[in-house]
Design an enzyme around this catalytic site. Structure first.
Site, PDB file in Angstrom:
ATOM      1  N   SER A 134     -44.098 -66.694  95.383  1.00  0.00           N
ATOM      2  CA  SER A 134     -44.318 -66.845  93.956  1.00  0.00           C
ATOM      3  C   SER A 134     -43.656 -65.654  93.261  1.00  0.00           C
ATOM      4  O   SER A 134     -42.515 -65.297  93.567  1.00  0.00           O
ATOM      5  CB  SER A 134     -45.814 -66.928  93.664  1.00  0.00           C
ATOM      6  OG  SER A 134     -46.068 -67.070  92.284  1.00  0.00           O
ATOM      7  N   TYR A 148     -39.493 -70.012  83.775  1.00  0.00           N
ATOM      8  CA  TYR A 148     -39.679 -69.437  85.107  1.00  0.00           C
ATOM      9  C   TYR A 148     -41.134 -69.024  85.304  1.00  0.00           C
ATOM     10  O   TYR A 148     -41.741 -69.329  86.336  1.00  0.00           O
ATOM     11  CB  TYR A 148     -38.762 -68.231  85.290  1.00  0.00           C
ATOM     12  CG  TYR A 148     -38.954 -67.525  86.613  1.00  0.00           C
ATOM     13  CD1 TYR A 148     -38.356 -67.991  87.776  1.00  0.00           C
ATOM     14  CD2 TYR A 148     -39.763 -66.382  86.705  1.00  0.00           C
ATOM     15  CE1 TYR A 148     -38.542 -67.354  88.989  1.00  0.00           C
ATOM     16  CE2 TYR A 148     -39.948 -65.738  87.915  1.00  0.00           C
ATOM     17  CZ  TYR A 148     -39.344 -66.221  89.057  1.00  0.00           C
ATOM     18  OH  TYR A 148     -39.537 -65.588  90.266  1.00  0.00           O
ATOM     19  N   LYS A 152     -43.926 -70.499  88.178  1.00  0.00           N
ATOM     20  CA  LYS A 152     -44.677 -69.683  89.127  1.00  0.00           C
ATOM     21  C   LYS A 152     -46.189 -69.772  88.881  1.00  0.00           C
ATOM     22  O   LYS A 152     -46.975 -69.706  89.831  1.00  0.00           O
ATOM     23  CB  LYS A 152     -44.191 -68.233  89.078  1.00  0.00           C
ATOM     24  CG  LYS A 152     -42.751 -68.068  89.548  1.00  0.00           C
ATOM     25  CD  LYS A 152     -42.537 -68.600  90.973  1.00  0.00           C
ATOM     26  CE  LYS A 152     -41.151 -68.313  91.496  1.00  0.00           C
ATOM     27  NZ  LYS A 152     -40.958 -68.802  92.885  1.00  0.00           N
TER      28      LYS A 152
END
Length: 274
Positions: A134, A148, A152
């Protein structure tokens, strides 16, 4: 005892570095890449202990076929390291639909497909360790990385839930959460949005200035020992932050969040209604 390790996104960066670390100590590694020539040097050095696998993790059918081939070739998959992914840099408003969907397809759905494909193998073994790469940006955020960050955060929720579903089957789940490292993640591996909206210029400039500080970026080689330690641990953590920026950033973010929760405590409790 030698382990069988399945690593996605092994053409460069963390994936290749970790693949070689496992190979050096005698483990067997299945390493995926879109371009297998990037693994030629490892094949030459480690021979049959390395199985190169051409794979685009966004192709679910290909993922399942590749995983079954790996399990048949080596006889087991002891450790999965879901490493394939990249960063989309730019503001939320400037991100296109295609860029946002592609980011989620690789970082979230690709990880989901590989995890789903490996689970039947590990269930049959009644053992296994799934290590999800992660980011500390799955626990806190930075501007210019909104999609992004979201990918995650999704990986975090998926993996934390998975751990509760498979613990009784002898399968462990660990989230690795690095800060920025001096790999190609922010360079050749990255995608940029168009920077067309002038109102965001101060945000872009501040982000660029922070990235110019060499102390921001960790040394990739320093991650090898922690990853091997996690892989060998009989009781690995649910999460492991990698890097001092990640540690301090997450501690500060969680302290701020908890303080705000406590400030609004009475309103929250009253909202229950009884």
């Amino acid at each position: 005892m030698a382990k069988t390790v399945f690593i996605t996104g092994a053409s460069r960066g963390f994936g290749k570095l970790w693949a070689e670390a496992f190979l050096k100590r005698g483990d067997k590694v299945a390493a995926t890449a879109r371009n297998l020539s990037t693994l030629d040097d490892l094949v030459e050095k480690y021979g049959d202990n390395l199985l190169p696998v051409q794979l685009d993790v966004t192709d679910r059918e290909a993922v399942f076929n590749a995983t079954n081939n790996v399990a048949a070739h080596f006889g087991s998959i002891d450790i999965l390291i879901n490493n394939a992914g990249y960063g989309l840099f730019g503001t939320l408003e400037e991100s296109t639909e295609a860029q946002a969907r592609a980011q989620m397809e690789t970082n979230f759905f690709g990880l989901l497909w590989v995890t789903q494909a490996v689970l039947p193998v590990m269930r049959a073994q009644k053992s296994g360790h799934i290590i999800q790469v992660s980011s500390f940006l799955g626990l806190t955020t930075l501007p210019m990385l909104s999609v992004y960050n979201a990918s995650k955060f999704a990986v975090e929720g998926l993996s934390e839930t998975l751990a509760t579903e498979v613990a009784h089957l002898g399968i462990k789940v660990t989230l690795i959460e690095p800060n920025g490292y001096a790999t190609e993640w922010a360079g050749a591996s990255a995608t940029q949005t168009a920077a067309g909206i002038e109102d965001y210029a101060p945000v872009r400039e501040a982000f660029a200035a922070a990235g110019d500080n060499p102390d921001t970026w960790g040394k990739p080689a320093a991650t090898v020992a922690p990853v091997l330690q996690i892989a060998d641990s009989p009781n690995p953590p649910a999460r492991l932050l990698l890097g001092k920026i990640a540690y301090h950033g997450v501690v500060q973010a969680y302290a701020k969040k908890l303080a705000e929760v406590e400030t609004w405590k009475e309103v929250s409790i009253a909202a229950h209604g009884h």
